[in-house]
Scaffold this active site. Structure first.
Site, PDB file in Angstrom:
ATOM      1  N   HIS A  77       0.834  -1.204   0.000  1.00  0.00           N
ATOM      2  CA  HIS A  77       0.000   0.000   0.000  1.00  0.00           C
ATOM      3  C   HIS A  77       0.867   1.253   0.000  1.00  0.00           C
ATOM      4  O   HIS A  77       0.568   2.250  -0.641  1.00  0.00           O
ATOM      5  CB  HIS A  77      -0.841   0.055   1.288  1.00  0.00           C
ATOM      6  CG  HIS A  77      -2.215  -0.479   1.118  1.00  0.00           C
ATOM      7  ND1 HIS A  77      -2.779  -1.354   1.990  1.00  0.00           N
ATOM      8  CD2 HIS A  77      -3.140  -0.235   0.181  1.00  0.00           C
ATOM      9  CE1 HIS A  77      -3.999  -1.638   1.598  1.00  0.00           C
ATOM     10  NE2 HIS A  77      -4.239  -0.972   0.500  1.00  0.00           N
ATOM     11  N   ARG A 130      -8.656  -4.125 -10.394  1.00  0.00           N
ATOM     12  CA  ARG A 130      -8.419  -5.409  -9.709  1.00  0.00           C
ATOM     13  C   ARG A 130      -9.165  -5.405  -8.375  1.00  0.00           C
ATOM     14  O   ARG A 130      -8.607  -5.007  -7.352  1.00  0.00           O
ATOM     15  CB  ARG A 130      -6.925  -5.597  -9.438  1.00  0.00           C
ATOM     16  CG  ARG A 130      -6.062  -5.826 -10.661  1.00  0.00           C
ATOM     17  CD  ARG A 130      -4.619  -6.047 -10.216  1.00  0.00           C
ATOM     18  NE  ARG A 130      -3.806  -6.635 -11.254  1.00  0.00           N
ATOM     19  CZ  ARG A 130      -2.948  -5.956 -12.005  1.00  0.00           C
ATOM     20  NH1 ARG A 130      -2.788  -4.667 -11.829  1.00  0.00           N
ATOM     21  NH2 ARG A 130      -2.234  -6.578 -12.927  1.00  0.00           N
ATOM     22  N   ARG A 150     -13.088  -5.992 -12.949  1.00  0.00           N
ATOM     23  CA  ARG A 150     -12.865  -7.438 -13.001  1.00  0.00           C
ATOM     24  C   ARG A 150     -13.399  -8.077 -11.731  1.00  0.00           C
ATOM     25  O   ARG A 150     -13.145  -7.585 -10.636  1.00  0.00           O
ATOM     26  CB  ARG A 150     -11.368  -7.710 -13.134  1.00  0.00           C
ATOM     27  CG  ARG A 150     -11.038  -9.184 -13.134  1.00  0.00           C
ATOM     28  CD  ARG A 150      -9.591  -9.440 -13.430  1.00  0.00           C
ATOM     29  NE  ARG A 150      -8.737  -9.208 -12.279  1.00  0.00           N
ATOM     30  CZ  ARG A 150      -7.405  -9.346 -12.302  1.00  0.00           C
ATOM     31  NH1 ARG A 150      -6.796  -9.669 -13.435  1.00  0.00           N
ATOM     32  NH2 ARG A 150      -6.688  -9.139 -11.232  1.00  0.00           N
ATOM     33  N   GLU A 197      -6.152 -15.458 -20.485  1.00  0.00           N
ATOM     34  CA  GLU A 197      -4.916 -15.674 -19.725  1.00  0.00           C
ATOM     35  C   GLU A 197      -4.462 -17.123 -19.754  1.00  0.00           C
ATOM     36  O   GLU A 197      -3.435 -17.464 -19.186  1.00  0.00           O
ATOM     37  CB  GLU A 197      -5.095 -15.303 -18.246  1.00  0.00           C
ATOM     38  CG  GLU A 197      -5.941 -14.119 -17.977  1.00  0.00           C
ATOM     39  CD  GLU A 197      -5.956 -13.720 -16.522  1.00  0.00           C
ATOM     40  OE1 GLU A 197      -4.962 -13.162 -16.048  1.00  0.00           O
ATOM     41  OE2 GLU A 197      -6.975 -13.959 -15.843  1.00  0.00           O
ATOM     42  N   ASN A 218       0.388 -11.175 -18.188  1.00  0.00           N
ATOM     43  CA  ASN A 218       1.196 -11.653 -17.047  1.00  0.00           C
ATOM     44  C   ASN A 218       0.948 -13.146 -16.829  1.00  0.00           C
ATOM     45  O   ASN A 218       1.881 -13.935 -16.693  1.00  0.00           O
ATOM     46  CB  ASN A 218       0.841 -10.895 -15.765  1.00  0.00           C
ATOM     47  CG  ASN A 218       0.906  -9.397 -15.933  1.00  0.00           C
ATOM     48  OD1 ASN A 218       1.569  -8.921 -16.844  1.00  0.00           O
ATOM     49  ND2 ASN A 218       0.228  -8.663 -15.083  1.00  0.00           N
ATOM     50  N   ASP A 219      -0.322 -13.510 -16.794  1.00  0.00           N
ATOM     51  CA  ASP A 219      -0.654 -14.922 -16.610  1.00  0.00           C
ATOM     52  C   ASP A 219      -0.520 -15.700 -17.909  1.00  0.00           C
ATOM     53  O   ASP A 219      -0.108 -16.857 -17.892  1.00  0.00           O
ATOM     54  CB  ASP A 219      -2.085 -15.067 -16.068  1.00  0.00           C
ATOM     55  CG  ASP A 219      -2.107 -14.950 -14.552  1.00  0.00           C
ATOM     56  OD1 ASP A 219      -1.202 -15.526 -13.908  1.00  0.00           O
ATOM     57  OD2 ASP A 219      -3.010 -14.290 -14.017  1.00  0.00           O
ATOM     58  N   ARG A 222       5.342 -16.982 -12.661  1.00  0.00           N
ATOM     59  CA  ARG A 222       5.644 -15.541 -12.778  1.00  0.00           C
ATOM     60  C   ARG A 222       6.216 -14.955 -11.497  1.00  0.00           C
ATOM     61  O   ARG A 222       6.733 -13.847 -11.487  1.00  0.00           O
ATOM     62  CB  ARG A 222       4.399 -14.768 -13.240  1.00  0.00           C
ATOM     63  CG  ARG A 222       3.305 -14.673 -12.212  1.00  0.00           C
ATOM     64  CD  ARG A 222       2.017 -14.116 -12.810  1.00  0.00           C
ATOM     65  NE  ARG A 222       1.705 -12.786 -12.324  1.00  0.00           N
ATOM     66  CZ  ARG A 222       0.502 -12.216 -12.430  1.00  0.00           C
ATOM     67  NH1 ARG A 222      -0.488 -12.855 -13.042  1.00  0.00           N
ATOM     68  NH2 ARG A 222       0.293 -11.014 -11.979  1.00  0.00           N
ATOM     69  N   CYS A 278      -4.320  -5.882 -20.889  1.00  0.00           N
ATOM     70  CA  CYS A 278      -4.181  -5.192 -19.608  1.00  0.00           C
ATOM     71  C   CYS A 278      -3.038  -5.760 -18.771  1.00  0.00           C
ATOM     72  O   CYS A 278      -2.878  -5.391 -17.614  1.00  0.00           O
ATOM     73  CB  CYS A 278      -5.490  -5.196 -18.833  1.00  0.00           C
ATOM     74  SG  CYS A 278      -6.050  -6.836 -18.383  1.00  0.00           S
TER      75      CYS A 278
HETATM   76  C1  PEP Z   1      -2.537 -10.536 -16.101  1.00  0.00           C
HETATM   77  O1  PEP Z   1      -2.491 -11.709 -15.714  1.00  0.00           O
HETATM   78  O2  PEP Z   1      -1.893 -10.101 -17.072  1.00  0.00           O
HETATM   79  C2  PEP Z   1      -3.383  -9.559 -15.396  1.00  0.00           C
HETATM   80  C3  PEP Z   1      -3.554  -8.336 -15.860  1.00  0.00           C
HETATM   81  O3  PEP Z   1      -3.939  -9.944 -14.222  1.00  0.00           O
HETATM   82  P1  PEP Z   1      -3.123 -10.054 -12.843  1.00  0.00           P
HETATM   83  O4  PEP Z   1      -1.781  -9.432 -13.034  1.00  0.00           O
HETATM   84  O5  PEP Z   1      -3.978  -9.359 -11.850  1.00  0.00           O
HETATM   85  O6  PEP Z   1      -3.066 -11.547 -12.653  1.00  0.00           O
HETATM   86 MG    MG Z   2      -3.969 -12.483 -14.336  1.00  0.00          MG
END
Ligand code: PEP
Ligand code: MG
Length: 587
Positions: free
Chosen positions: A198, A305, A341, A440, A463-464, A474, A511
């Site tokens: 935070h 998120r 989301r 994802e 990312n996922d 990751r 995203c």
């Molecule tokens: C992702 O997985 O790219 C994503 C945006 O979600 P998070 O990073 O919250 O898993």
């Molecule tokens: Mg994700």
């Protein structure tokens, strides 16, 4: 870690919030209160419980007074931090556990509270998710406040800092950050902390340069030492020599010039040289970050998120509380949309009240939409809250970690039920609310054409997607070299998803973190992505590159890149093109 020890002493930590500042150190006493455990007699028990309750009440009164002070000086949007702390103090477990320790162990109130704290910390420390783990610092900060009241120590207020100083502390809480008067405090550095705390999020949103996680910086710096803080590189220099000082003065001037130049792009369209317009939006965890999206010229929230609302606490937020959070975001972002989301917890993100089992492969376990579908009350409460917020502005809703058509169909059934319930209660919502999914998983990529028939938009969570496509955790720092966004499998996946969306006539965006990397912009543009959502401060840089691109050239470049066999080949070709065309746009 000491890297150099000549005249300057250079320390490397985590760059929490960008910016270069030069100033004098001001050590803030954030040391833990020393507690001695004392055995008490049966007759002393009621008095100890009374003493605990009084200190608890005192801490609550202090926070409430502080909340009023902040509301009038910093605005309402930052009050959630204090509210979080008040919620912790009001948690019934905190009181009942401490009282029980006093009664059963016959120990003094301070020691009993310290034991409760230890118990809480133990629960938090077992959590793998970095963000969640760091929530335990909120609990520590609050309990420290109560302990200080018990032993009669005064809170050392950051707001008392004088002059233009850099605060040096073992740790700072979000509440401390809110006390910072930017006229007096130009930055801060701490021993503890992670990028997603935070404290880090707030320092970025309030634009206070900061380096955290420096491990032992408090024992290296003395009050009044001259310091250089580079919040982007994550560097701190103690007692800089003249040459370093001059060098950083120049870097600082350049950084500030560049920021000013980039902010001039704020009102210019996110448009290529050949007139192709895309949307650049911001990712947020809290509505507080929306002011930063606006400042950096973002056209909406591309990823809210919502799980952050569930994570920093012992009990789940109800419909009303969620509605307030979502509607605050929607109102602040007007006239632009907010894409919300649904809950993405489970696996490595832990919510105490959900009592999730330990799993052998949490990333492949009961997480995100899988969890929501198995907890109808939890899911529908959130859906109703989001739907109600949609009556106040433009809201889109999307579901995380979809791996098959059945999941999205089931999610839509719940959404319809939530809509019916609101209709019955005569509560307004947007009947035409757009729904989408995160792409994802490799399965979602392979059936993107089938999924596209079910929804209004796709949002790729790179990312996922990279994690699951390349089978690379990751969060594992030992594998970070293998986590390759430019891997041909990732690029082909991105192409398949964009093509499927275009064929079905639905919107497609990204995203994940790939969207915030200016170097990748030509590929994403060339593959046909119409919307990119990222951390707000990256928006101007990405826009700058976009305005130097042409869509037709980007398409050719993307087609060429798809022919390479390795991420390294893609990278080197891309770098060559970037140097030739856009090098003055990317730093
Ligand atoms: C992702 O997985 O790219 C994503 C945006 O979600 P998070 O990073 O919250 O898993
Ligand atoms: Mg994700």
């Amino acid at each position: 870690m000491v890297l150099e020890k000549i005249n300057n002493r250079l320390f490397k930590g985590i760059g929490a919030s960008p910016g270069i500042v030069i100033g004098k150190a001001r050590i803030a006493d954030r040391s833990r209160v020393a507690i001695i455990e004392v055995l008490i007699t049966d007759t002393e028990v009621p008095a100890e419980i009374d003493r605990f309750n009084k200190s608890l009440q005192e801490a609550k009164d202090e926070l409430k007074a502080f909340k009023e002070q902040i509301a009038s000086t910093k605005g309402l949007e930052h009050l959630y931090v204090i509210d979080t702390h008040l919620l912790i103090l009001e948690d019934s477990m905190l009181t009942s556990e401490t009282v029980q320790f006093i009664q059963s162990e016959k120990i003094n109130a301070e020691a009993a509270l310290k034991r409760t704290l230890k118990k809480f910390i133990k629960v938090f420390s077992g959590i793998e998710d970095e963000y969640l783990r760091e929530r335990s610092t909120d609990v520590e900060t609050v309990i420290e406040r109560v302990l200080r009241n018990m032993v009669g120590k005064r809170h050392d207020l950051i707001s008392e800092a004088e002059g233009r100083v850099i605060i040096v502390a073992h740790d700072l809480s979000p509440a401390d950050i809110l006390q910072i008067d930017k006229e007096k405090v130009i930055g801060f550095i701490t021993d503890l902390g992670g990028r997603t705390s935070h404290t880090a999020i707030l320092s970025r949103s309030l634009e206070i340069p900061a380096v955290i996680g420096l491990e032992r910086i408090t024992s290296e710096v003395s009050d009044g030492d001259p310091l250089i803080l580079d919040g982007k590189a994550g560097l701190v220099i103690i007692n800089p020599d003249e040459e370093t000082f001059r060098d950083y003065l120049q870097k600082k001037q350049y950084y500030e010039y560049r920021e000013r130049e980039l902010l001039k792009l704020r009102d210019l369209p996110a448009e290529t040289m050949d007139g192709y317009r895309i949307k650049l939006k911001g990712n947020v965890e809290f509505s507080e970050e929306i002011s930063s999206i606006k400042k950096h010229g973002g056209e909406g929230v591309g990823l809210y998120r919502t799980e952050m609302l569930f994570l920093n606490r012992m009990s789940l937020p109800g419909e009303e509380e969620q509605f307030l959070a979502y509607s605050a975001a929607v109102r602040q972002m007007l006239p632009y949309p907010v894409t919300i989301r649904t809950l993405d917890v489970g696996g490595d993100k832990f919510v105490p009240d959900l009592n999730l089992d330990d799993e052998l492969n949490p990333a492949l376990g009961l997480r995100a939409i899988r969890l929501s579908l198995r907890q109808p009350d939890l899911f529908k409460t959130q859906l109703r809250a989001i739907l109600r917020a949609s009556a106040l502005g433009k809201v889109k809703i999307f579901f995380p970690m979809i791996s098959g058509v059945t999941e999205i169909r089931e999610a839509k059934v719940f959404l319809e039920e939530a809509k019916r319930e609101l209709q019955q209660a005569s509560l307004p919502f947007d009947e035409e609310i757009e729904i989408g999914i995160m792409i994802e998983t490799p399965s979602a990529v392979l059936i993107a054409d089938l999924l596209a028939r079910e929804v209004d938009f796709f949002s790729v969570g790179t990312n996922d997607l990279i994690q699951y496509s390349l089978a690379i955790d990751r969060t594992n720092e030992h594998l970070s070299g293998l986590y390759e966004p430019l891997h041909p499998a990732v690029l082909r996946s991105l192409k398949m998803v964009a093509d499927a969306a275009h064929a079905a006539g639905i919107n497609v965006c990204i995203c994940g973190e790939m969207a915030s990397e200016p170097t990748y912009l030509p590929i994403l543009l060339g593959l046909g992505y119409e919307e990119l959502s990222m951390n707000a401060v990256s928006i101007p840089e990405v826009k700058k590159v976009l305005r130097r691109c042409s869509k037709s050239e980007a398409e050719k470049l993307a087609a060429q890149l798809l022919n390479f066999a390795t991420a390294a080949e893609v990278e080197s070709y891309l770098q060559g093109q970037i140097t030739a065309r856009y090098s003055d746009s990317i730093d």
